[in-house]
Design an enzyme around this catalytic site. Structure first.
Site, PDB file in Angstrom:
ATOM      1  N   GLU A 573       1.428   6.195   3.430  1.00 57.98           N
ATOM      2  CA  GLU A 573       0.212   5.780   2.750  1.00 57.98           C
ATOM      3  C   GLU A 573      -0.616   4.966   3.729  1.00 57.98           C
ATOM      4  O   GLU A 573      -0.091   4.074   4.403  1.00 57.98           O
ATOM      5  CB  GLU A 573       0.518   4.932   1.512  1.00 57.98           C
ATOM      6  CG  GLU A 573      -0.763   4.431   0.840  1.00 57.98           C
ATOM      7  CD  GLU A 573      -0.529   3.649  -0.448  1.00 57.98           C
ATOM      8  OE1 GLU A 573       0.636   3.436  -0.830  1.00 57.98           O
ATOM      9  OE2 GLU A 573      -1.536   3.261  -1.069  1.00 57.98           O
ATOM     10  N   ASN A 628      -6.047   5.807  -0.231  1.00 55.46           N
ATOM     11  CA  ASN A 628      -6.543   5.215  -1.490  1.00 55.46           C
ATOM     12  C   ASN A 628      -8.046   5.454  -1.656  1.00 55.46           C
ATOM     13  O   ASN A 628      -8.803   5.326  -0.690  1.00 55.46           O
ATOM     14  CB  ASN A 628      -6.286   3.714  -1.505  1.00 55.46           C
ATOM     15  CG  ASN A 628      -4.800   3.416  -1.576  1.00 55.46           C
ATOM     16  OD1 ASN A 628      -4.172   3.595  -2.608  1.00 55.46           O
ATOM     17  ND2 ASN A 628      -4.229   3.000  -0.444  1.00 55.46           N
ATOM     18  N   GLU A 660      -5.115   8.894  -3.594  1.00 54.79           N
ATOM     19  CA  GLU A 660      -4.594   8.060  -4.677  1.00 54.79           C
ATOM     20  C   GLU A 660      -5.750   7.444  -5.462  1.00 54.79           C
ATOM     21  O   GLU A 660      -6.629   6.801  -4.885  1.00 54.79           O
ATOM     22  CB  GLU A 660      -3.704   6.947  -4.105  1.00 54.79           C
ATOM     23  CG  GLU A 660      -2.474   7.495  -3.401  1.00 54.79           C
ATOM     24  CD  GLU A 660      -1.469   6.392  -3.044  1.00 54.79           C
ATOM     25  OE1 GLU A 660      -1.748   5.212  -3.343  1.00 54.79           O
ATOM     26  OE2 GLU A 660      -0.425   6.729  -2.461  1.00 54.79           O
ATOM     27  N   ASP A 690      -2.246   6.326  -9.018  1.00 53.76           N
ATOM     28  CA  ASP A 690      -1.722   5.088  -8.420  1.00 53.76           C
ATOM     29  C   ASP A 690      -1.545   3.998  -9.483  1.00 53.76           C
ATOM     30  O   ASP A 690      -2.163   4.066 -10.548  1.00 53.76           O
ATOM     31  CB  ASP A 690      -2.727   4.612  -7.350  1.00 53.76           C
ATOM     32  CG  ASP A 690      -2.075   3.710  -6.310  1.00 53.76           C
ATOM     33  OD1 ASP A 690      -0.872   3.387  -6.471  1.00 53.76           O
ATOM     34  OD2 ASP A 690      -2.762   3.342  -5.341  1.00 53.76           O
ATOM     35  N   GLU A 747       6.831   2.344  -6.287  1.00 56.65           N
ATOM     36  CA  GLU A 747       6.224   1.509  -5.242  1.00 56.65           C
ATOM     37  C   GLU A 747       6.961   0.172  -5.193  1.00 56.65           C
ATOM     38  O   GLU A 747       7.532  -0.259  -6.181  1.00 56.65           O
ATOM     39  CB  GLU A 747       4.775   1.168  -5.583  1.00 56.65           C
ATOM     40  CG  GLU A 747       3.800   2.302  -5.638  1.00 56.65           C
ATOM     41  CD  GLU A 747       2.396   1.745  -5.845  1.00 56.65           C
ATOM     42  OE1 GLU A 747       1.549   2.050  -4.998  1.00 56.65           O
ATOM     43  OE2 GLU A 747       2.166   1.015  -6.823  1.00 56.65           O
TER      44      GLU A 747
HETATM   45  P1  C2E Z   1      -1.735  -0.154  -3.332  1.00 57.74           P
HETATM   46  O1  C2E Z   1      -2.424   1.154  -3.196  1.00 57.74           O
HETATM   47  O2  C2E Z   1      -0.884  -0.304  -4.525  1.00 57.74           O
HETATM   48  O3  C2E Z   1      -0.969  -0.339  -2.024  1.00 57.74           O
HETATM   49  C1  C2E Z   1       0.304  -0.830  -1.973  1.00 57.74           C
HETATM   50  C2  C2E Z   1       0.268  -2.272  -1.671  1.00 57.74           C
HETATM   51  O4  C2E Z   1       1.579  -2.811  -1.863  1.00 57.74           O
HETATM   52  C3  C2E Z   1      -0.049  -2.566  -0.206  1.00 57.74           C
HETATM   53  O5  C2E Z   1      -0.693  -3.803  -0.125  1.00 57.74           O
HETATM   54  C4  C2E Z   1       1.314  -2.731   0.426  1.00 57.74           C
HETATM   55  O6  C2E Z   1       1.291  -3.494   1.586  1.00 57.74           O
HETATM   56  C5  C2E Z   1       2.043  -3.408  -0.660  1.00 57.74           C
HETATM   57  N1  C2E Z   1       3.517  -3.164  -0.581  1.00 57.74           N
HETATM   58  C6  C2E Z   1       4.170  -2.056  -0.111  1.00 57.74           C
HETATM   59  N2  C2E Z   1       5.501  -2.192  -0.258  1.00 57.74           N
HETATM   60  C7  C2E Z   1       5.701  -3.395  -0.825  1.00 57.74           C
HETATM   61  C8  C2E Z   1       6.869  -4.089  -1.226  1.00 57.74           C
HETATM   62  O7  C2E Z   1       7.982  -3.634  -1.107  1.00 57.74           O
HETATM   63  N3  C2E Z   1       6.692  -5.312  -1.787  1.00 57.74           N
HETATM   64  C9  C2E Z   1       5.432  -5.842  -1.953  1.00 57.74           C
HETATM   65  N4  C2E Z   1       5.332  -7.044  -2.537  1.00 57.74           N
HETATM   66  N5  C2E Z   1       4.306  -5.212  -1.608  1.00 57.74           N
HETATM   67  C10 C2E Z   1       4.453  -3.998  -1.038  1.00 57.74           C
HETATM   68  P2  C2E Z   1      -2.017  -3.954   0.670  1.00 57.74           P
HETATM   69  O8  C2E Z   1      -1.929  -3.189   1.901  1.00 57.74           O
HETATM   70  O9  C2E Z   1      -2.317  -5.378   0.689  1.00 57.74           O
HETATM   71  O10 C2E Z   1      -3.038  -3.233  -0.257  1.00 57.74           O
HETATM   72  C11 C2E Z   1      -3.397  -3.747  -1.450  1.00 57.74           C
HETATM   73  C12 C2E Z   1      -4.264  -2.791  -2.166  1.00 57.74           C
HETATM   74  O11 C2E Z   1      -5.455  -2.621  -1.461  1.00 57.74           O
HETATM   75  C13 C2E Z   1      -3.684  -1.404  -2.297  1.00 57.74           C
HETATM   76  O12 C2E Z   1      -2.805  -1.321  -3.299  1.00 57.74           O
HETATM   77  C14 C2E Z   1      -4.912  -0.613  -2.512  1.00 57.74           C
HETATM   78  O13 C2E Z   1      -5.204  -0.613  -3.858  1.00 57.74           O
HETATM   79  C15 C2E Z   1      -5.971  -1.360  -1.745  1.00 57.74           C
HETATM   80  N6  C2E Z   1      -6.216  -0.662  -0.491  1.00 57.74           N
HETATM   81  C16 C2E Z   1      -5.560  -0.729   0.648  1.00 57.74           C
HETATM   82  N7  C2E Z   1      -6.148   0.061   1.556  1.00 57.74           N
HETATM   83  C17 C2E Z   1      -7.174   0.679   0.968  1.00 57.74           C
HETATM   84  C18 C2E Z   1      -8.139   1.621   1.391  1.00 57.74           C
HETATM   85  O14 C2E Z   1      -8.164   2.119   2.519  1.00 57.74           O
HETATM   86  N8  C2E Z   1      -9.103   2.002   0.491  1.00 57.74           N
HETATM   87  C19 C2E Z   1      -9.111   1.493  -0.762  1.00 57.74           C
HETATM   88  N9  C2E Z   1     -10.008   1.909  -1.579  1.00 57.74           N
HETATM   89  N10 C2E Z   1      -8.160   0.624  -1.196  1.00 57.74           N
HETATM   90  C20 C2E Z   1      -7.214   0.204  -0.331  1.00 57.74           C
HETATM   91 CA    CA Z   2      -2.102   3.112  -3.220  1.00 51.16          CA
HETATM   92 CA    CA Z   3      -0.176   1.097  -5.848  1.00 46.89          CA
END
Ligand code: C2E
Ligand code: CA
Ligand code: CA
Length: 807
Positions: A573, A628, A660, A690, A747
């Protein structure tokens, strides 16, 4: 007097006297009718009527005299000389013409009438005595001057009375009375004049033998006079007939008109069509002679020079409400006829319908169609007016921004009708909690604003109001038997402390609202200066983010997804990061919302998509890449074309790209989002749901579109074994996936325990720190290369049962 009577009774053939009287009366009546017609005309037309009047009156009076003379039987032979007989006729007509003319020389002037009366009276006398000159008998006539004088006075009196009576009136009874007076005058003059005579017989006087007998003469005179009188009457009839039919036509036309038409003479109603009568709520009879302008009709503005169209109000007869009207007026005075003098025609158009339509349009422009509250535009206007008011009155003012907490839920769970009902109910509760001049408005969506104007002290009054509104909006409502949760968050700003303008007060109340929502909803917050700081901070971040996209400060990290059955990594992802030169690594949750707010999500999302596709295309193994999508991106109709272009440019197989989306992305514009999803799917791209479980109508969302994957939100996964409910939900989602034949990904898998549980529950894929943390592209070699690289995958399972996946 006695002598007159004796003369009349003893010396006259009474039947002929009666005939003479009849001729006189009909001539006088006809003459008076003609006279009134003449007085109503001007110029040449008046001249023609004058001639006819004089002819009828003159010949009538002359015939009266002649017939009365034929009735005269002094006991001697009698005869007439033709010269004086004809001469007296001409004299009569000439005097009449002069008299009638003089009587109208100066309109409305009594002296004119007197002069006319004297002339007419003298004319009768002149005719009588010149007629007597034509009278020949066997004897000498001696005259008594007193009777002559009396006869002239009587004749003048009758004529003057007649002219005074008739005046300028066109009423028939006045014409009759005047005719009667004139007849009396003429007859009195004649018989008094006859009483003045004494005949001294003298047989030597030869009486010329008349060509015709008395009978024939009587017949000839009576019939010629009758013809003249009939001619006069005929002219009258023709004219009034023509007038009447013209009038009839005009009336029919006027009555067919939609507009009210009213004729006014000297300010009073003279005539009106049926539309006007209807408007005025009275019959024509009741309206006649009523004052119009200043009475029933009041103009809205004073008259501007030569303005034809004016707006006014018409007060109907009786109780009715005054009617707004438009008035077109035109003077009818054509200068040719006296009866049109001072005449004005007014066309009166009912403006109620137009005003109603204008009112409706204004209402629609200023009000929210659903709740009937003032809309955003009207709020601006009303708030500005309220500020002026409190500035002058010294009252206090508070602005309360309101955002519903469960609106989306109601909309998504029960449909738009239920959502509408929540909004209507909210509007009702807000207004029920307000007292004028305080008011509520709807900005759109589930955003409302209340403006409080009160003479109580602030902030106590606003706190009390906000608390009351909060309580009122908390009570749940029901929709088709189902309970619907309600609730709201409120932000308050106060005038003048938090702003002096409408814009400032609204912006600050909105900021306070933002804080209220942040603090867990269902609360109200007052605006505080520090909030300004936060906003400034956000604005700075937005500006920097704009720069960051062009300066390539953004990077993409990749987090692996592994098959639960064998632990094999099957995809990644893409997760965006911002490597800020000062702030360091900024997590996406801190800047994605800002990007969405300030319109940067489009370019940002496109950049991530390009980067992720390009990176994935460079991998040896045809692993899937998940990207995403923000709800805003999904609602952009250009998205499928963009994705197509990126796939072609990067050379990535569409089947390897997985997009997603969250449930909320579908609810902004359901139809458009669904349309985009179908077009994306047609490209061969996969679509994953998602954060499943955090949304609302999960099942119906899943049924609305054939998703390729469900991702159970990490908030449930992290609570497996810790929270009974979370475990149940994860099991339920897995069961749902199975029944719908959609693979489920868990996730946030962090522990071995969770991994075991999920594998046992038949979960398809796993994602989380237990599999691998998000990492830069260059560190993925061990997973993405065919020949395992130097760095082994940090948390990969032992490679059992590798199944080949199609690219
Ligand atoms: P998401 O799509 O649910 O992405 C998963 C988030 O959970 C990611 O946080 C990831 O780092 C985190 N994660 C993965 N495995 C674990 C785990 O085992 N434990 C915990 N506590 N967290 C875990 P991140 O990278 O901070 O992203 C947060 C949100 O930001 C994402 O949720 C997504 O909704 C958004 N996001 C990230 N990148 C993009 C992007 O390129 N475009 C858009 N539109 N949204 C993005
Ligand atoms: Ca996601
Ligand atoms: Ca997610």
């Amino acid at each position: 007097m006695f002598k007159v009577l004796t003369c009349l009774v003893t010396e006259h053939d009474i039947r002929l006297v009666l005939l003479a009287g009849l001729v006189c009366l009909s001539a006088c009546l006809t003459a008076m009718r003609l006279y009134s017609r003449m007085s109503g005309a001007r110029g040449l037309v008046r001249g023609a009527w004058l001639l006819l009047t004089a002819l009828v009156a003159g010949s009538g009076v002359w015939a009266t005299h002649f017939l009365a003379m034929l009735a005269y039987k002094p006991g001697l032979e009698t005869g007439f000389s033709s010269t004086w007989t004809i001469g007296s006729l001409m004299l009569a007509v000439a005097f009449m013409a002069a008299g009638f003319y003089a009587s109208l020389l100066v309109d409305e002037e009594r002296s004119s009438k007197f002069a006319g009366g004297i002339l007419v009276g003298l004319g009768v006398a002149a005719m009588h005595y010149s007629g007597m000159t034509a009278f020949i008998t066997q004897g000498h006539l001696t005259w008594e001057p007193v009777y002559i004088a009396a006869s002239a006075v009587l004749g003048i009196a009758g004529a003057t009375a007649a002219l005074m009576i008739i005046g300028k009136s066109r009423r028939i009874w006045r014409q009759m009375a005047a005719g009667g007076a004139l007849t009396l005058g003429v007859c009195a003059l004649h018989f008094t004049g006859m009483a003045a005579i004494t005949i001294v017989p003298d047989s030597s006087i030869a009486v010329p033998t008349s060509i015709m007998g008395v009978g024939m003469m009587t017949f000839a005179v009576a019939s010629i006079t009758a013809l003249i009188i009939l001619g006069g009457l005929g002219a009258l009839l023709i004219e009034s007939g023509a007038n009447r039919s013209a009038l009839e036509r005009i009336r029919t036309l006027a009555n067919a008109a939609y507009e009210g038409i009213v004729v006014v003479q000297n300010g009073r109603i003279n005539d009106a069509n049926s539309a006007f009568c209807e408007l005025a709520g009275a019959s024509l009879e009741d309206l006649l002679d009523q004052p119009l302008v200043g009475g029933m009709l009041t103009f809205d503005d004073p008259l501007q020079s030569d303005e034809l169209r004016r707006e006014a109000h018409l007060q109907p007869v009786g109780e009715g409400k005054s009617i707004p009207v438009e008035v077109f007026s035109r003077q009818m005075d054509d200068g040719a006829r006296a009866e049109t003098s001072g005449l004005e025609v007014l066309a009166i158009r009912d403006l109620r319908e137009r005003r109603g339509a204008e009112e409706k349009i204004r209402y629609l422009a200023e009000h929210d169609g659903l709740t009937g509250l003032p809309n955003r535009n009207a709020l601006q206007v009303k708030l500005r007016a309220a500020l002026e008011r409190v500035e002058a009155s010294g009252e206090s003012l508070a602005v309360v921004c309101i955002d519903l907490d469960h609106f989306k839920e109601a909309n998504d769970l029960h449909g738009h009708l239920a959502g509408d009902q929540v909004l209507i109910e909210t509007a009702r509760r807000l207004t029920a909690n307000l007292q004028a001049p305080s008011f509520a408005a709807r900005l759109g969506g589930d955003e409302f604003v209340v403006v409080q104007i009160t003479d109580q002290d602030q902030p106590a009054a606003a706190a009390e109001l906000a608390g009351g509104l909060l309580e009122a909006l908390k009570v749940s409502t029901s929709w088709e038997g189902q309970e619907q949760a309600m609730g709201a968050s409120l932000g308050v700003s106060l005038y003048p402390d938090d702003g002096r303008t409408a814009a400032a007060l609204l912006a600050n109340a909105d900021m306070a609202l933002y804080r209220a929502k942040e603090s867990g909803r269902g609360a109200y917050r007052f605006f505080k200066r520090e909030m300004d700081e936060t906003i400034r901070e956000r604005r700075n971040l937005a500006r920097e983010l704009r720069q960051a996209i062009t300066d390539e400060e953004l990077i993409v990290h990749y987090q692996p997804l592994a098959r639960a059955s064998d632990g094999e990594v099957c995809g990644f992802e893409a997760l965006v990061r911002w490597k800020h030169p000062v702030r360091g690594m900024v997590p996406p949750l801190d800047f994605i919302p800002i990007a969405e707010e300030c319109g940067l999500i489009g370019p940002l999302g496109e950049w991530v998509l390009r980067r992720a596709c390009a990176d994935a295309a460079s991998w040896d193994k045809p692993l899937r890449i998940a990207v995403n999508l923000s709800p805003l991106q999904l609602n952009n109709p250009a998205l499928p074309t963009l994705v197509h272009e990126i796939l072609i440019t990067s050379g990535l197989s569409p089947a390897r790209l997985e997009l997603e989306i969250t449930e909320s992305a579908l609810f902004k514009d359901y139809q458009r989002a669904l349309d985009n999803l179908r077009r994306l799917k047609a490209l061969g791209v996969r679509i994953a749901m998602d954060d499943f479980g955090t949304g609302f109508s999960s099942l119906s969302t899943l049924q609305s579109f054939p998703f390729d994957k469900i991702k159970v939100d990490k908030s449930f996964v992290e609570n497996i074994h810790r929270d009974e409910r979370a475990t149940v939900i994860v099991r339920a989602v897995l069961g749902l996936g199975r029944s719908l034949n959609i693979p489920v990904v868990a996730e946030g898998v962090e522990t071995e325990e969770q991994r075991e549980f999920l594998r046992g529950e038949d979960c398809a894929e796993l994602q989380g720190y237990a599999i691998g943390r998000p990492a830069p592209a260059e560190t993925l070699g061990a997973w993405t290369n065919e020949t395992p690289g130097l760095s082994p995958p940090p948390a990969a399972d032992k490679p059992v049962l590798r199944r080949k996946r199609a690219a």
